[in-house]
Scaffold this motif. Structure first.
Motif, PDB file in Angstrom:
ATOM      1  N   SER A 188       0.853  -1.184   0.000  1.00 11.46           N
ATOM      2  CA  SER A 188       0.000   0.000   0.000  1.00 11.46           C
ATOM      3  C   SER A 188       0.886   1.230   0.000  1.00 11.46           C
ATOM      4  O   SER A 188       2.092   1.140   0.282  1.00 11.46           O
ATOM      5  N   ALA A 190       1.200   5.671   0.882  1.00 11.43           N
ATOM      6  CA  ALA A 190       0.678   6.815   1.616  1.00 11.43           C
ATOM      7  C   ALA A 190       0.636   8.019   0.690  1.00 11.43           C
ATOM      8  O   ALA A 190       1.501   8.182  -0.187  1.00 11.43           O
ATOM      9  N   ARG A 268      -2.856   3.723   2.400  1.00 11.78           N
ATOM     10  CA  ARG A 268      -2.861   3.478   3.834  1.00 11.78           C
ATOM     11  C   ARG A 268      -3.674   4.538   4.564  1.00 11.78           C
ATOM     12  O   ARG A 268      -4.164   4.302   5.668  1.00 11.78           O
ATOM     13  N   ASP A 269      -3.810   5.716   3.952  1.00 14.04           N
ATOM     14  CA  ASP A 269      -4.554   6.814   4.561  1.00 14.04           C
ATOM     15  C   ASP A 269      -6.054   6.503   4.584  1.00 14.04           C
ATOM     16  O   ASP A 269      -6.556   5.668   3.817  1.00 14.04           O
TER      17      ASP A 269
END
Length: 314
Positions: A188, A190, A268-269
């Motif tokens: 993933s 960010a 990831r956010d």
């Protein structure tokens, strides 16, 4: 039960709709294969029966619709479609469902979504016909308002109160990266990791603001290195190593038309997802065939709720 005496005919309404679309008696006459005086007379009689002016006649530059004419246009289209459904319903007594669906679809959604839905629907209802329109959000909403479209496949972005929206799938945004990008090896990404990377922007109304707003919690937005209104061009630029982009419609393939590859990675956010659904005008009563297609879409779009995995499969 007393049946009201109608002072207009479906023929007059059809002449009105066609003339309103081309804004010329001459062009309407050619399209309808009748004489220009016949159209002029029919529309004058229609205006007299409604006691309202529908057109402004310009001697040198054709016609324009009055405010009343614009209001009547959507209602007239809807009435003609209902008349078509009545005829189709009579045919259905001896056969399957039939009729025409005026289907709009957001331009970026049309290639991966619309052909699949139409093909599967026609396998169940071969007597149905589709009149398809791919457009941006503003044009889709305009088509729903004026009756050009029966329904539209789109996102829940900037919808007005007079538009009914049936959600079909929640689609979170995800990053697409060149296959050899350092972040391509992660499961993933960010948003902060992408902020200073070259950004390939999907340059469509509403979409560009939605994707840019994802970065607002970071205090600044990326500066696009490339822009394109064509999703396939965006994917091609990314796959050829010119930057990253953000999309939200799941894809079945990570290979572009020129043979290059990209990868898809979730964020990831905590990011705001968009909602894919069916938009319809609240002022237009949907015909039975429209209800059936909406129900069909609801049953067949469930697979799109998947988030792209780290392997890149949608």
């Amino acid at each position: 039960m007393d049946i009201p005496q109608l002072r207009y005919s479906l023929r007059q309404l059809r002449y009105f709709v066609v003339t309103a679309e081309v804004l010329s008696f001459t062009a309407a006459a050619r399209k309808l294969h009748i004489s220009q005086p016949s159209i002029s007379t029919a529309l004058a009689e229609l205006e007299a029966s409604f006691d309202v002016q529908l057109f402004i006649r310009h001697h040198a530059s054709g016609l324009s619709l009055t405010t009343a004419g614009r209001d009547m246009l959507g209602l007239a289209r809807n009435l003609l479609k209902n008349a078509e459904e009545l005829q189709a319903s009579a045919r259905e007594l001896d056969g399957g469902m039939s009729g025409t669906i005026a289907l709009g679809c957001l331009a970026s959604l049309a290639p991966p979504l619309m052909p699949m839905l139409i093909s599967r629907f026609l396998s169940d209802f071969p007597g149905v016909q589709f009149d398809t329109h791919e457009a941006h959000q503003d044009d889709l909403l305009r088509g729903l308002h004026d009756g050009t479209l029966d329904l539209a496949l789109t996102y829940s972005l900037d919808l007005e109160d007079d538009i009914a929206f049936m959600p079909l799938a929640t689609l979170p945004p995800y990053a697409i990266l060149p296959e050899r990008h350092p972040l391509a090896g992660t499961s993933s990404v960010a948003l902060a990791d992408l902020l200073d990377e070259p950004y390939v922007q999907l340059d469509l109304p509403h979409s560009r603001e939605y994707f840019m707003a994802l970065f607002d919690p970071l205090g600044r937005r990326p500066v696009p290195a490339f822009r394109s209104a064509q999703p396939e061009v965006v994917r091609g630029l990314v796959a050829n190593g010119l930057g990253y982009s953000i999309l939200n419609f799941p894809l079945k393939s990570t290979r572009t038309t020129d043979g290059a590859d990209f990868v898809m990675r979730p964020f990831r956010d905590e990011v705001t997802a968009t909602t894919l659904g069916i938009a319809q005008s609240r002022s237009m009563k949907p015909r039975q065939i429209i209800k059936r297609f909406a129900e069909f879409c609801e049953a067949h779009v469930h697979a799109l709720r998947q988030i792209p995995s780290s392997s890149g499969d949608a």
